[in-house]
Design a protein around this motif. Sequence first.
Motif: not given
Length: 105
Positions: A56-65, A88-93
């Motif tokens: 779950g962490t890997a997938y969230a980080v992968w999609t976030g990047i 602003f929202f890119i920074a929060t991501l």
Amino acid sequence: MYWIILIIAGLFEVGFTTCLLLSKNFTNLIWAAGFFVCIALSFFLLNKASQGIPMGTAYAVWTGIGAAGTVIVGMIFFKEPADFWRLFFIATLILSVAGLKFVAN
């Protein structure tokens, strides 16, 4: 090492989304080939990273990047809007992705 692999996988995600746009609906074969190479490498590296990072962490980080990187590429190279709220929202991501790194086991 798994985190470095995951970051590279995310960068290849940015690559395949960019190639997808530049392929012009797969009519430009060079960019279409770039899309397939990038997507294959991105998923391969995501799979490798998932062996040492919770899925779950890997997938969230992968999609976030991928999401943040694609928006940034769009703003820099394709003249997409770069207004306050978008930044602003890119920074929060990006902060959320970094937070997942720090709380991961």
